[in-house]
Scaffold this motif. Structure first.
Motif, short mmCIF file in Angstrom:
data_model
loop_
_atom_site.label_atom_id
_atom_site.label_comp_id
_atom_site.label_asym_id
_atom_site.label_seq_id
_atom_site.Cartn_x
_atom_site.Cartn_y
_atom_site.Cartn_z
N THR A 148 22.51 26.84 -40.18
CA THR A 148 21.74 27.83 -39.42
C THR A 148 22.32 27.97 -38.04
OG1 THR A 148 19.48 28.57 -38.95
CG2 THR A 148 20.00 26.26 -38.46
N LYS A 154 15.65 25.30 -36.92
CA LYS A 154 15.44 23.98 -37.51
C LYS A 154 14.08 23.41 -37.11
CE LYS A 154 17.59 19.39 -37.91
NZ LYS A 154 16.43 18.57 -37.55
N SER A 155 13.76 23.42 -35.81
CA SER A 155 12.55 22.76 -35.34
C SER A 155 11.28 23.54 -35.70
CB SER A 155 12.61 22.57 -33.81
OG SER A 155 12.76 23.81 -33.15
N PHE A 158 12.59 24.88 -40.62
CA PHE A 158 13.05 23.92 -41.63
C PHE A 158 12.38 22.57 -41.50
CE2 PHE A 158 16.64 26.97 -41.75
CZ PHE A 158 16.57 27.28 -43.10
N ASP A 159 12.05 22.15 -40.28
CA ASP A 159 11.40 20.84 -40.11
C ASP A 159 9.91 20.86 -40.45
OD1 ASP A 159 13.78 19.79 -39.31
OD2 ASP A 159 13.28 19.62 -37.18
N VAL A 168 20.35 19.79 -42.03
CA VAL A 168 20.54 21.11 -41.44
C VAL A 168 21.67 21.05 -40.42
CG1 VAL A 168 19.48 22.97 -40.09
CG2 VAL A 168 18.11 21.71 -41.77
N LEU A 170 23.95 22.99 -37.51
CA LEU A 170 23.91 24.08 -36.55
C LEU A 170 25.32 24.61 -36.31
CD1 LEU A 170 22.37 25.81 -34.45
CD2 LEU A 170 22.82 23.98 -32.79
N ASP A 384 21.48 12.93 -40.54
CA ASP A 384 21.54 14.04 -39.60
C ASP A 384 22.83 14.02 -38.80
OD1 ASP A 384 19.23 15.29 -40.25
OD2 ASP A 384 18.00 14.32 -38.71
#
Length: 394
Positions: A148, A154-155, A158-159, A168, A170, A384
């Protein structure tokens, strides 16, 4: 050399060409297939695409039907292709195709879900949104990783909302600049022209169009609004007629990225980076292409308070941040504007590290190496951390 099968939602999207440049510059060989929403050339970056059919903006049912038809003939489409090392599926509608393609190749190819916008149908707790997220989980059941373009995706999605619980990655919408491209000196405003605000790229925001038109009328010729790119005509009542009726607004059509960026941003003083297309959600979270394009080439960015774009300006101590997305807020930000102030604003942009806005060859190679090293989805340790450069931070 990594072999990537790239499945895309719109072959005519300039962002697809930019990703192909990045992949090939990183050393990958690429097979390309996807849908199109406009006429496409015979080759894109030397790659002959497989056109899976026409789709249209804003027509969800039509696009779903196009995907089903493409799935039915995908085996014949892939017959001449060798097995890839990784399949990259751009947008949700191509994930179904990615699973079918993976089955054709034996089911062992890792799949990457490239999601650069969070569609409004995916957001919320109603039955439609939950059904869409369940579909995303089903089509993403074999996905090894997500790519993404904004940390806020993400925050905020997706999270907390998405049912996909996988790593994920970036990869920001930075400019894949020409090999010999350098920062151009910020041009000085000529005394014989107004200040110019450029709104370039995917033009899909009715609120921005009306806001900028109203502001330019209020300024009575002190500012000009320059539009370039691809209008999403489905989002406007009559884009061409609206612009033609505005005395201080001009539309000059599409441009090539990165070839034309220096010239077109050199003609403006400010870059409109705001987007109210899906206000409060996707528009609040995204980091648009025009942010990176404008800053790389010396234009002063304008964003709206409370967005991820505004946070990017604040982190770099650059640009203008409006209190809200109104012509009045823009007028207040431009109050007292003179050559000295604009020179100060431009110097702040020019002082930023070029790597904030542009991707270099090392970044391209790091991305391709990461893609080539992915394992197929399945039982694995979730991490991560990815061993690539800081341009691709998690």
């Amino acid at each position: 050399m990594a072999h990537v099968l790239y499945l895309v939602h719109d072959l005519s999207d300039p962002a697809v060409r930019r990703r192909l440049i990045m992949l090939t510059r990183g050393g990958a060989t690429v097979g390309l297939a996807g849908f199109s929403r406009a006429k496409i050339p015979g080759e894109i970056e030397g790659i002959k695409p497989v056109n899976l059919g026409r789709t249209a903006d804003g027509r969800f049912v039509q696009r779903t039907w196009a995907v089903l038809k493409a799935m039915a003939r995908l085996r014949s489409v892939l017959a001449g292709l060798s097995k890839p090392d990784v399949i990259v599926a751009r947008n949700l509608e191509t994930l179904a195709l990615a699973n079918r393609a993976n089955g054709y190749f034996g089911g062992s190819v890792p799949i990457v879900y490239e999601c650069l916008d969070i569609h409004r149908l995916l957001i919320g707790m109603g039955p439609v949104a939950r059904s869409m997220r369940l579909a995303e989980r089903w089509f993403g059941r074999n996905v090894s990783a997500i790519v993404t373009s904004s940390p806020a995706f993400k925050s905020n999605y997706f999270d907390v909302l998405s049912f996909l619980k996988i790593p994920v990655m970036l990869v920001e919408n930075k400019v894949v600049a020409a090999m010999d491209d350098g920062l151009l000196p910020a041009p000085q405003k000529r005394e014989d022209r107004p200040w110019r605000i450029g709104w370039f790229g995917a033009l899909r925001c009715r609120k921005s169009l009306k806001l900028l038109a109203h502001f330019s009328r209020m300024a009575n010729g002190r500012f000009e609004i320059i539009l370039r790119g691809r209008p999403a005509y489905s989002e406007f009542d009559d884009f061409d007629a609206f612009v033609a009726n505005e005395p201080f607004m001009r539309f000059y059509g599409p441009y090539r990225n990165p070839e034309d960026l220096g010239a077109i941003y050199g003609e403006v003083d400010f870059a409109w980076t705001a987007d109210c297309f899906e206000e409060g959600h996707n528009s609040k979270w995204l980091l648009p292409n025009r942010l990176y394009e404008g800053c790389l080439h010396g234009a002063v960015p304008i964003a709206v308070q409370g967005t991820e774009t505004a946070e990017a300006l604040r982190r770099n101590n650059i640009g203008l941040i409006l209190s809200d997305a109104t012509s009045f807020a823009l007028s207040m930000a431009m109050e007292g504007l003179d050559v000295r102030r604009v020179r100060y604003l431009k110097s702040a942009v020019a002082a930023c590290d070029r790597r904030n806005w542009a991707i270099d060859e090392a970044d391209c190679k790091s991305l391709v190496a990461w893609l080539a090293g992915l394992a197929p989805a399945g039982p694995r340790k979730t991490s991560d951390h990815f061993p690539i450069s800081s341009s691709f931070a998690i």
